[in-house]
Design a protein around this motif. Structure first.
Motif, mmCIF file in Angstrom:
data_model
loop_
_atom_site.group_PDB
_atom_site.id
_atom_site.type_symbol
_atom_site.label_atom_id
_atom_site.label_comp_id
_atom_site.label_asym_id
_atom_site.label_seq_id
_atom_site.Cartn_x
_atom_site.Cartn_y
_atom_site.Cartn_z
ATOM 1 N N GLN A 263 0.825 -1.208 0.000
ATOM 2 C CA GLN A 263 0.000 0.000 0.000
ATOM 3 C C GLN A 263 0.857 1.255 0.000
ATOM 4 O OE1 GLN A 263 -2.683 -1.016 3.296
ATOM 5 N NE2 GLN A 263 -4.389 -0.905 1.850
ATOM 6 N N PRO A 264 0.249 2.393 -0.467
ATOM 7 C CA PRO A 264 -1.180 2.656 -0.613
ATOM 8 C C PRO A 264 -1.815 1.961 -1.804
ATOM 9 C CG PRO A 264 0.079 4.569 -1.323
ATOM 10 C CD PRO A 264 1.061 3.606 -0.733
ATOM 11 N N GLY A 265 -3.163 1.843 -1.707
ATOM 12 C CA GLY A 265 -3.925 1.238 -2.779
ATOM 13 C C GLY A 265 -4.533 2.288 -3.677
ATOM 14 N N GLU A 266 -5.708 1.962 -4.228
ATOM 15 C CA GLU A 266 -6.401 2.895 -5.121
ATOM 16 C C GLU A 266 -6.724 4.195 -4.377
ATOM 17 O OE1 GLU A 266 -7.255 2.763 -8.249
ATOM 18 O OE2 GLU A 266 -7.134 0.668 -8.875
ATOM 19 N N PRO A 267 -6.216 5.322 -4.837
ATOM 20 C CA PRO A 267 -6.404 6.571 -4.077
ATOM 21 C C PRO A 267 -7.842 7.052 -3.988
ATOM 22 C CG PRO A 267 -5.333 6.991 -6.196
ATOM 23 C CD PRO A 267 -5.372 5.513 -6.026
ATOM 24 N N THR A 268 -8.713 6.631 -4.914
ATOM 25 C CA THR A 268 -10.115 7.080 -4.871
ATOM 26 C C THR A 268 -10.989 6.169 -4.023
ATOM 27 O OG1 THR A 268 -10.660 5.847 -6.883
ATOM 28 C CG2 THR A 268 -9.926 8.141 -7.152
ATOM 29 N N ARG A 269 -10.416 5.123 -3.458
ATOM 30 C CA ARG A 269 -11.207 4.147 -2.712
ATOM 31 C C ARG A 269 -10.768 4.076 -1.253
ATOM 32 N NH1 ARG A 269 -10.614 -0.555 -7.250
ATOM 33 N NH2 ARG A 269 -11.101 0.763 -9.037
ATOM 34 N N VAL A 270 -10.671 5.254 -0.651
ATOM 35 C CA VAL A 270 -10.320 5.372 0.756
ATOM 36 C C VAL A 270 -11.541 5.897 1.496
ATOM 37 C CG1 VAL A 270 -8.784 6.479 2.422
ATOM 38 C CG2 VAL A 270 -7.909 5.832 0.159
ATOM 39 N N HIS A 271 -11.857 5.293 2.641
ATOM 40 C CA HIS A 271 -13.022 5.743 3.387
ATOM 41 C C HIS A 271 -12.839 7.188 3.828
ATOM 42 C CE1 HIS A 271 -16.250 5.923 6.322
ATOM 43 N NE2 HIS A 271 -16.701 4.765 5.862
ATOM 44 N N PRO A 272 -13.878 8.023 3.705
ATOM 45 C CA PRO A 272 -13.754 9.439 4.040
ATOM 46 C C PRO A 272 -13.387 9.731 5.484
ATOM 47 C CG PRO A 272 -15.964 8.927 3.193
ATOM 48 C CD PRO A 272 -15.184 7.685 3.111
ATOM 49 N N LEU A 273 -13.603 8.802 6.395
ATOM 50 C CA LEU A 273 -13.214 9.026 7.784
ATOM 51 C C LEU A 273 -11.708 8.880 8.003
ATOM 52 C CD1 LEU A 273 -16.099 7.212 9.722
ATOM 53 C CD2 LEU A 273 -15.714 9.680 9.524
ATOM 54 N N THR A 274 -11.003 8.322 7.025
ATOM 55 C CA THR A 274 -9.550 8.176 7.118
ATOM 56 C C THR A 274 -8.881 9.487 6.718
ATOM 57 O OG1 THR A 274 -9.649 5.808 6.617
ATOM 58 C CG2 THR A 274 -7.542 6.918 6.260
ATOM 59 N N PRO A 275 -8.013 10.062 7.560
ATOM 60 C CA PRO A 275 -7.372 11.339 7.213
ATOM 61 C C PRO A 275 -6.386 11.191 6.061
ATOM 62 C CG PRO A 275 -6.494 10.480 9.279
ATOM 63 C CD PRO A 275 -7.641 9.589 8.902
ATOM 64 N N LYS A 276 -6.252 12.234 5.272
ATOM 65 C CA LYS A 276 -5.361 12.202 4.110
ATOM 66 C C LYS A 276 -3.913 11.963 4.503
ATOM 67 C CE LYS A 276 -8.187 15.047 1.012
ATOM 68 N NZ LYS A 276 -8.250 16.294 0.198
#
Length: 841
Positions: A263-276
């Motif tokens: 990782q990281p994996g697909e950048p558009t498939r991260v849960h919104p509660l996870t901070p950038k």
């Protein structure tokens, strides 16, 4: 010696000597170890204890335990503990690996970490970083646990690694899944040839059903980090919350023709509660992995395929808790070596990649120590601000009737360290003792939101796993978010201890208990197995000022062979462990159907079989096996699907066909004929998901399907085709259905709507008569998760249930999984209703 886990050690040299002579492709330990390290000769190598080199044979769990036990005895860098057992009785080991100086102050290190995240102290150079390194949560992805052998040796014996251990505490979990690892190791080893055969067609690389991926009950343990329903998960989650590590790694395998992913994996498939910043740190750690893999000339990739969305996965759950979770995926040899698109893929090569990235994780932790510790500190500071903004708000959840399901949701929350208060008075439709309040003003309000939230908008339409898991829907309880805490008396829940029920009084006439509580089927089965007659009410009634709902159970004492004392003792024993309320009666006269009415149907003792084996989806079968065996104490015969035609089925009252898996259908035309004859004689056949298609084509069910009207692709290029098709996959979301509570399939529910989990695109047309459609999706069914517009339109008004009478028996079909991953408590009742009340439908 720092071992909490003691077991005598017996090293059998002669059989191991035979092992060591097999095969010519064996590598020695130096193949894995870094070139620039020297090693303490007093520390035993794996080969000296287990009798073969790492990667020569697949390590079995017992030999893995044996070696780690020895290391813990001889190394002052290692302490070992057993945190519990698997369903098969294997220890769930944890090694704490650090410098001797850190071991001496380990309790203070833990305490300081708590103070850090609570904002009570600042980071300092004397504070070690903590990493949790776990291996092979899927048993047939064994390179991780085999690498753990070499890695444990390296950490115990390397002279140079001491510099890192002074600054690091490693929580070393050598086998996330001991039962699966043992199962697969046996398979791979019994098929290992003296002349290693790398032909992918060899049987070694085609393990039999159910395979070694899963635990004893065929669960995927890498989906249970948030639900924590299984003993393996509960052990590691307790460790996780005790330590709150800075990095957690999860070593997996993938297809043989793949290389290595981190990782990281697909950048558009991260849960919104996870901070950038979490993903940014993940990428910085990834640079260490890339450097290490470059050095040994291994191919790899990142930021593709895998996502960081479902918090029930091992590499995603930590992201919600201030930890950087890292997924590793190694192309699998699935045995001792296979030909692949990238050349010969040997088992030792897969182990070396896992070892190398375990080591690069340690290097990254030390190289980024201050940033990672500061990130965790600031993350919890942000959470404190978010918590304070909620003031006295939070979530209320519970029921008016089902204390057990509400308590089991509370149990999950408590295992994650969430503060919960029990309502001691009724509040709206939430019953006292059956309902709870979860304040958002607490340590991790994002964790609370992740458990309770409903979400229907997404930045991407592709998901590696499910897109929704809203726990109140899963547990079948009501919930709501409130701006202020309820104005009723509440007390903190301090223990994970299920509430107790009661028997009102000893009766000489009969007993009544409603079907609402989750454990009512367990009591019903226990009674009928003892030969005690029980009847079910097909209509509501009132007695002694109480209202009794559809599905109320009656235990008449007439003609029970003078067993009133035994029955009372049995009921009292049961309610001392389960929160059922059992009422006594001295009369059969009621408002409504009297207790002697023919509207009380007799319940027969059950004998249930489930079809298993090739062609059956093992996850679905395992969920049902676990439900019967662990929750309800019901014996379940696991019947090979291919043997249906030759087995005497007359001993079974019910047969379950789980969803069919990949490959050939195991059910032949003759099996269909045999099952139809058995149903005609009085059996109840229950099918799930795509098994309904086979049942329909064999005249066991009769229904029409509808198809989603998917629009043709316009202006999409070839490289967008995967996304186009992927957007039509319903990978796992939650939907609302209307239910007819008078139908026996819905006995026990108190509302006229139900939340169903769905991960199929099977749509059944409702029947013309409304009473033939006891479970139908509403016209606005989406509660939480992703579904395409086309599939959502097809789902509206469709039926989730099908039933057909054949002779004296019934065939019942569910379009959706009512037992998903052991935490979908809310719809387990549907299967129990089909089992116990099928004759009344």
């Amino acid at each position: 010696m720092r071992s909490k886990f003691r077991r005598s050690i017996l090293i059998l040299c002669l059989p191991f000597f035979a092992f060591s002579q097999v095969g010519s492709d064996t590598v020695d330990l130096n193949y894995y170890l870094p070139e620039n390290h020297t090693y303490d000769r007093s520390i035993p190598t794996p080969e000296s204890i287990i009798g073969h080199e790492v990667g020569e044979w697949h390590i079995t769990h017992d030999k893995l335990v044996q070696y780690l036990q020895v290391l813990s005895e001889v190394s002052d860098r290692i302490s070992l503990e057993s945190r519990g057992e698997t369903f098969e009785g294997r220890p769930l080991l944890l090694l704490t690996i650090t410098s001797p100086r850190n071991h001496e102050r380990i309790d203070q290190i833990i305490e300081n970490r708590k103070k850090l995240v609570n904002g009570e102290i600042e980071p300092n150079d004397n504070m070690p970083i903590v990493i949790y390194q776990g291996f092979s949560i899927h048993g047939n992805e064994p390179s991780g646990s085999n690498a753990a052998l070499a890695y444990a040796y390296h950490l115990a014996a390397s002279n140079e690694v001491m510099v890192d251990l002074e600054n690091t505490v490693i929580l070393f979990d050598p086998s996330f899944n001991p039962d699966g690892l043992q199962r697969f190791a046996y398979w791979a080893n019994v098929h290992r040839a003296h002349q290693l055969n790398y032909d992918p067609n060899d049987r070694e690389y085609r393990e039999v059903w159910p395979g070694g991926r899963t635990n004893h009950y065929w669960f995927d343990l890498n989906r249970d980090w948030l639900p924590v329903q299984l003993p393996e998960s509960r052990a590691r989650i307790a460790t996780y919350h005790k330590w709150l590590p800075n990095i957690l790694t999860d070593h997996h395998e993938m297809g043989t023709n793949s290389t290595f992913f981190f990782q990281p994996g697909e950048p558009t498939r991260v849960h919104p509660l996870t901070p950038k910043i979490n993903q940014e740190l993940t990428k910085r750690i990834g640079a260490y992995h890339a450097k290490a893999l470059n050095k040994i000339s291994s191919l790899y990739y990142s930021e593709e395929n895998y996502d960081d969305y479902y918090y029930g996965k091992g590499s995603t759950f930590p992201d919600l808790n201030g930890t950087v979770g890292i997924l590793f995926e190694q192309g699998s040899s699935r045995g001792h070596g296979q030909e692949s698109e990238n050349g010969l893929l040997t088992f030792p090569f897969t182990i070396r990649n896992q070892f190398t990235t375990a080591l690069s994780t340690l290097e990254a932790a030390n190289g980024l120590k201050s940033e990672l510790i500061q990130y965790q500190k600031e993350y919890y500071a942000t959470l404190r601000k978010e918590a304070a903004a909620h003031k006295t708000g939070g979530y209320v959840f519970g029921t008016s009737k089902d204390a057990s399901s509400a308590w089991h949701l509370t149990e999950v929350l408590k295992r994650h360290g969430v503060r919960v208060l029990e309502l001691k008075d009724d509040y709206k439709n939430y019953g006292s003792g059956k309902s709870y309040f979860v304040p958002l003003n607490q340590k991790n309000p994002r964790l609370v939101d992740a458990i309770f939230e409903e979400r229907i908008t997404f930045t991407d339409s592709l998901f590696y796993d499910i897109s929704a898991w809203t726990f109140p829907h899963a547990f079948g309880v009501s919930s709501e978010k409130v701006m202020k805490k309820p104005s009723v008396k509440m007390t903190p829940v301090s223990k994970i201890e299920i509430p107790r029920g009661s028997v009102e009084a000893k009766s000489n006439y009969g007993y009544l208990f409603e079907w609402h509580d989750y454990y009512a089927p367990k009591l019903l089965h226990a009674l009928t197995q003892k030969g005690i007659r029980v009847k079910v009410a097909m209509n509501p009634f009132k007695l002694a000022g109480r209202s009794y709902d559809y599905g109320t159970l009656m235990i008449p004492l007439q003609n029970q062979e003078n067993r009133s004392d035994e029955i009372f003792a049995m009921l009292s024993e049961f309610t001392s462990k389960h929160p059922l309320e059992i009422h006594s009666t001295s009369t059969g006269l009621t408002e409504g159907i009297d207790l002697g009415s023919n509207n009380f149907d007799a319940i027969k003792p059950i004998s249930v079989a489930i079809l298993v084996g090739n062609g059956i989806r093992s996850y679905d079968a395992g969920e049902i096996w676990h439900l019967f065996d662990q929750r309800y104490n019901i014996k379940l015969t696991k019947l090979e699907a291919t043997r249906v035609s030759s087995v005497d089925l007359s001993r079974y009252t019910d047969i379950i066909i789980p969803s069919l898996g990949y490959g050939p259908n195991p059910l032949s035309e003759s099996a269909g004929t045999k099952l139809k004859q058995w149903v005609r004689a009085g059996g109840t056949l229950i099918g799930y998901r795509n098994a309904l298609n086979w049942m329909n084509s064999n005249d066991l069910l009769s229904f029409n399907t509808r198809q989603a009207k998917v629009r043709a692709a316009k202006n999409l290029s070839f490289d967008q085709a995967r996304d186009y098709y992927g957007a039509q996959v319903t990978g796992g979301a939650i939907f609302e259905a209307n239910i007819d509570r008078s139908h026996p399939i819905n006995f026990g529910y108190t509302n006229d709507k139900i939340a169903l989990f769905r991960n199929t695109n099977q749509f059944i047309e409702p029947r013309p008569n409304s009473f033939e459609n006891p479970i139908t999706y509403t016209q606005s069914p989406l509660l939480s998760g992703y579904i395409s517009e086309e599939n959502l339109e097809a789902l509206k008004g469709s039926s989730a249930f099908s039933i057909k009478s054949i002779g004296r028996g019934k065939v019942i079909g569910f379009t959706d999984n009512t037992n998903f991953r052991a935490f979908w408590y809310g719809t387990n009742r549907l299967l129990m209703n089909a089992i116990f009340f099928g004759d009344s439908m």
